[in-house]
Design an enzyme around this catalytic site. Structure first.
Site, PDB file in Angstrom:
ATOM      1  NE  ARG A   1      -4.207  -5.539  -7.323  1.00 52.32           N
ATOM      2  CZ  ARG A   1      -4.820  -4.738  -8.199  1.00 52.32           C
ATOM      3  NH1 ARG A   1      -4.453  -3.492  -8.323  1.00 52.32           N
ATOM      4  NH2 ARG A   1      -5.833  -5.184  -8.929  1.00 52.32           N
TER       5      ARG A   1
ATOM      6  CG  HIS B   1      -6.149   1.529  -5.976  1.00 52.64           C
ATOM      7  ND1 HIS B   1      -6.023   0.309  -5.385  1.00 52.64           N
ATOM      8  CD2 HIS B   1      -6.175   1.280  -7.310  1.00 52.64           C
ATOM      9  CE1 HIS B   1      -5.982  -0.652  -6.309  1.00 52.64           C
ATOM     10  NE2 HIS B   1      -6.069  -0.063  -7.500  1.00 52.64           N
TER      11      HIS B   1
HETATM   12  C1  OXD Z   1      -7.407  -2.941 -11.376  1.00 54.72           C
HETATM   13  C2  OXD Z   1      -7.341  -1.908 -10.320  1.00 54.72           C
HETATM   14  O1  OXD Z   1      -6.895  -4.051 -11.194  1.00 54.72           O
HETATM   15  O2  OXD Z   1      -8.183  -0.994 -10.322  1.00 54.72           O
HETATM   16  O3  OXD Z   1      -7.981  -2.654 -12.439  1.00 54.72           O
HETATM   17  O4  OXD Z   1      -6.450  -1.950  -9.479  1.00 54.72           O
END
Ligand code: OXD
Length: 310
Positions: free
Chosen positions: A225, A273
């Protein structure tokens, strides 16, 4: 009784179809914002849900994340106290994440960015050393971290793993928080992979105080994250030579603003991402299975501990 898909960043009509096919007459599945009878919603699948929306569902018993992470659920003030929480754990997610991290590791090891630069300049020069000797440290030994540690060790890389509770993985130097601080752990490696869940303890953990314990010229791979990173500290760690390269797939603000300094930093490689994205057909199967388990009073798949935060 019904299932609500509250997923605001992609088209989930096929997912609804798969859930309906699997559950047949057992329930109805609705896609937000078209939820005609909020009081009948027993299960909700959430991703980027509007703030406060969960208040509308007085009979909500189970909330599933659409992904591996659950912090968007745990931090939702409207989450009913009685609701159980599950997440998606799926072989396809694990394979994607494994391949993404492997791509970063091999690029770093074989110095492909340096070689690409040399090709642009038509320069024939063998790097010295030819391969960067890597000591890879993985923060977070969940489903994904454990798989990556095993894979990297199997490929012959010196692999270190850091987890909250003690673990044993063949061929991996496993260290737990009770025996080593994060700073002492990172001092042993030169490539740090972050696969931690986002919790109040892990937020901001990738900060200058940690980076300064890495040997100079290290690399960071963050696929967890963006909130783990203190962004100014990361830039400072580059300036001071602790970091030489960073592979970042997640950011505090997504999409990463166009003016953000990470975009143009020569040592930072950015991806939007995509390290590992949930496959909606697989997620639909897990959601349907968990719905049945809930109704039958059986154990749920991939249930999250509220206290632990993952
Ligand atoms: C997840 C993401 O948590 O895509 O799966 O970040």
């Amino acid at each position: 009784m019904s299932i609500a898909l509250i997923i605001t960043d992609r088209d989930v009509r096929l997912m609804r179809q798969t859930i309906d096919d699997l559950l047949q007459e057992e329930t109805e599945t609705w896609i937000y914002p078209d939820i005609p009878e909020p009081a009948s919603v027993e299960m909700a699948v959430l991703w980027k849900q509007p703030a406060g929306l969960l208040q509308q569902f007085p009979n909500l018993q189970l909330v599933s994340s659409l992904g591996a992470g659950v912090e968007h659920i745990l931090s939702d003030p409207a989450l009913p106290p009685q609701a159980r929480i599950t997440r998606i754990v799926d072989e396809a997610l694990t394979v994607s994440m494994r391949n993404y991290v492997l791509m970063c590791i091999l690029n770093r090891h074989k110095q492909t960015h340096l070689l690409a630069e040399q090709q642009r300049e038509r320069r024939w020069k063998k790097p010295d050393p030819i391969e960067i000797p890597l000591r890879i440290g993985i923060l977070g030994m969940g489903e994904l971290g454990g798989d990556i540690a095993r894979t990297l060790a199997g490929l012959g890389f010196e692999t270190w793993a850091y987890s909250r509770t003690p673990r044993h993985i063949d061929g991996v130097h496993c260290c737990s928080a009770s025996e080593l601080s994060p700073a002492d752990f990172v001092a042993r490696v030169n490539t740090l992979v972050c696969l931690l869940p986002r919790t109040s303890v892990t937020e901001g953990i990738l900060n200058y105080d940690l980076f300064r314990h890495l040997p100079p010229g290290s690399a960071l791979i963050n696929v967890a994250r963006g909130a783990h990173v203190v962004e100014e500290d990361l830039l400072r760690a580059f300036e001071d030579g602790f970091l030489q390269e960073a592979f970042l797939d997640v950011f505090r603000e997504e999409p990463l603003p166009v003016t953000h300094p990470f975009w143009t930093h020569p040592g930072i490689h950015i991806t939007p991402h995509i390290a590992s994205v949930t496959r909606l057909d697989n997620a639909a199967r897990i959601v349907a299975d968990n719905y049945r388990r809930l109704r039958a009073g059986k154990d749920l798949l991939f249930e999250v501990g509220r206290e632990r935060g993952y």
